[in-house]
Design an enzyme around this catalytic site. Structure first.
Site, PDB file in Angstrom:
ATOM      1  N   ASP A   1       0.810  -1.214   0.000  1.00 25.44           N
ATOM      2  CA  ASP A   1       0.000   0.000   0.000  1.00 25.44           C
ATOM      3  C   ASP A   1       0.848   1.273   0.000  1.00 25.44           C
ATOM      4  O   ASP A   1       2.072   1.218   0.159  1.00 25.44           O
ATOM      5  CB  ASP A   1      -0.956  -0.005   1.210  1.00 25.44           C
TER       6      ASP A   1
ATOM      7  N   ASN B   1      -7.654  -2.697  14.417  1.00 20.98           N
ATOM      8  CA  ASN B   1      -9.032  -3.006  14.003  1.00 20.98           C
ATOM      9  C   ASN B   1      -9.084  -4.177  13.018  1.00 20.98           C
ATOM     10  O   ASN B   1     -10.100  -4.418  12.390  1.00 20.98           O
ATOM     11  CB  ASN B   1      -9.701  -1.765  13.390  1.00 20.98           C
TER      12      ASN B   1
ATOM     13  N   HIS C   1      -7.228  -4.456  10.271  1.00 24.82           N
ATOM     14  CA  HIS C   1      -6.938  -4.170   8.867  1.00 24.82           C
ATOM     15  C   HIS C   1      -5.649  -4.849   8.411  1.00 24.82           C
ATOM     16  O   HIS C   1      -4.715  -5.040   9.193  1.00 24.82           O
ATOM     17  CB  HIS C   1      -6.975  -2.669   8.541  1.00 24.82           C
TER      18      HIS C   1
ATOM     19  N   GLU D   1      -9.702  -1.644   5.390  1.00 28.01           N
ATOM     20  CA  GLU D   1     -10.369  -1.353   6.656  1.00 28.01           C
ATOM     21  C   GLU D   1     -11.578  -2.277   6.837  1.00 28.01           C
ATOM     22  O   GLU D   1     -12.062  -2.891   5.870  1.00 28.01           O
ATOM     23  CB  GLU D   1     -10.824   0.116   6.660  1.00 28.01           C
TER      24      GLU D   1
HETATM   25  C1  GLP Z   1      -0.509   0.450   8.685  1.00 23.84           C
HETATM   26  C2  GLP Z   1      -0.170  -0.340   7.404  1.00 23.84           C
HETATM   27  C3  GLP Z   1      -0.354  -1.819   7.617  1.00 23.84           C
HETATM   28  C4  GLP Z   1       0.269  -2.218   8.940  1.00 23.84           C
HETATM   29  C5  GLP Z   1      -0.506  -1.609  10.079  1.00 23.84           C
HETATM   30  C6  GLP Z   1       0.099  -1.859  11.438  1.00 23.84           C
HETATM   31  O1  GLP Z   1      -1.643   1.207   8.593  1.00 23.84           O
HETATM   32  N1  GLP Z   1      -0.872   0.073   6.265  1.00 23.84           N
HETATM   33  O2  GLP Z   1       0.221  -2.516   6.530  1.00 23.84           O
HETATM   34  O3  GLP Z   1       0.253  -3.604   9.085  1.00 23.84           O
HETATM   35  O4  GLP Z   1      -0.710  -0.229   9.891  1.00 23.84           O
HETATM   36  O5  GLP Z   1       1.210  -1.057  11.653  1.00 23.84           O
HETATM   37  P1  GLP Z   1       2.259  -1.257  12.770  1.00 23.84           P
HETATM   38  O6  GLP Z   1       3.076  -2.429  12.376  1.00 23.84           O
HETATM   39  O7  GLP Z   1       3.067   0.008  12.797  1.00 23.84           O
HETATM   40  O8  GLP Z   1       1.512  -1.496  14.034  1.00 23.84           O
END
Ligand code: GLP
Length: 241
Positions: free
Chosen positions: A67, A136, A138, A143
């Site tokens: 992404d 959440n 995702h 989402e």
């Molecule tokens: C972001 C990314 C995800 C990631 C998630 C968790 O929004 N788009 O790909 O897995 O949040 O992030 P983190 O690893 O910093 O907790």
């Protein structure tokens, strides 16, 4: 699904790193699906360390990221282009032509989504997709409520996701409101998936993932329909399971 429990973040990163290196060594032209965020950073550190000390080659490895924020140019320190360059690519002697990330500043974003889907197809699909998870549920930026049939698409970020990610920005107002993400169907087409979960703030998400039902309200639950998923979770994340 296989669950590997580790003591802490460092051990989770080590386990994940070892799996990835093994895959690269058995398939030097592998296509890796990459994630961003705090979770995979330690894994990327392991890959860099391994590349420097054991010489694992990235000459033929191809990467596709999950992404990117819409509106942030590659030079912006909060863009995922920047994250990947700083935290991984520049240390691996990997050719820029072989690393792919959705372009969040493309003039026609719908076309960019189609281009990205086609690119993944042309590469022969993702061999190993690395994933983190949002609180959440995702995955990528899919989402809650995203159809499991979704392909690469444009999303409006949930308020709690923007709040969670605002820790990297000066203020929440700077966090983009939209992103491009591989869809759930795109992710599920990966041949193998490595889901990394660390920290107490992800414990509820892991509990829901393990024990909850498969539902579009919790995007990560789609992974239960996949036959090659390995979850690596540290002790703090495993608090409720
Ligand atoms: C972001 C990314 C995800 C990631 C998630 C968790 O929004 N788009 O790909 O897995 O949040 O992030 P983190 O690893 O910093 O907790």
């Amino acid at each position: 699904m296989k669950l590997i429990r580790t003591e802490d973040y460092t051990e989770m990163s080590l386990e994940a790193g070892k799996i990835i290196v093994e895959k690269i060594r058995s398939n030097p032209a592998i296509t890796l699906g990459m994630a961003t965020g705090s979770t995979p950073k330690g894994t990327y550190d392991y890959l860099i360390h391994d590349h420097k000390s054991n010489g694992t080659s990235y000459r033929e490895v191809k990467t596709v990221n999950l992404d990117e924020y819409i509106g942030l140019p590659a030079e912006d320190s909060n863009s995922y282009h920047y994250f990947m360059r700083e935290n991984l690519f520049q240390h691996l002697e990997i050719s820029e032509d072989l690393t792919h990330i959705p372009n969040g500043t493309a003039p026609d974003l719908k076309l960019e989504c189609q281009r990205y889907e086609q690119l993944i197809k042309d590469l022969g699909g993702v061999d190993l997709q690395i994933l983190g998870i949002g609180q959440n549920g995702h995955i990528g930026f899919n989402e809650p409520g995203t159809p499991f049939s979704s392909r690469t698409h444009i999303v409006t970020l949930a308020q709690d996701t923007r709040e969670a990610n605002s820790r990297f920005f000066n203020s929440i107002n700077e966090v983009p409101t939209h992103a491009i993400t591989m869809g759930i169907a795109t992710i599920l087409e990966s041949k193998e998936i490595l889901l990394l979960i660390s920290g107490e703030n992800k414990a509820e998400a892991l509990l829901k993932f393990m024990n909850g039902e498969i539902s579009e309200d919790f995007p990560a639950s789609a992974l239960k329909n996949h036959h090659q998923v390995t979850v690596i979770a540290d002790r703090a994340a495993c608090k409720f399971i």
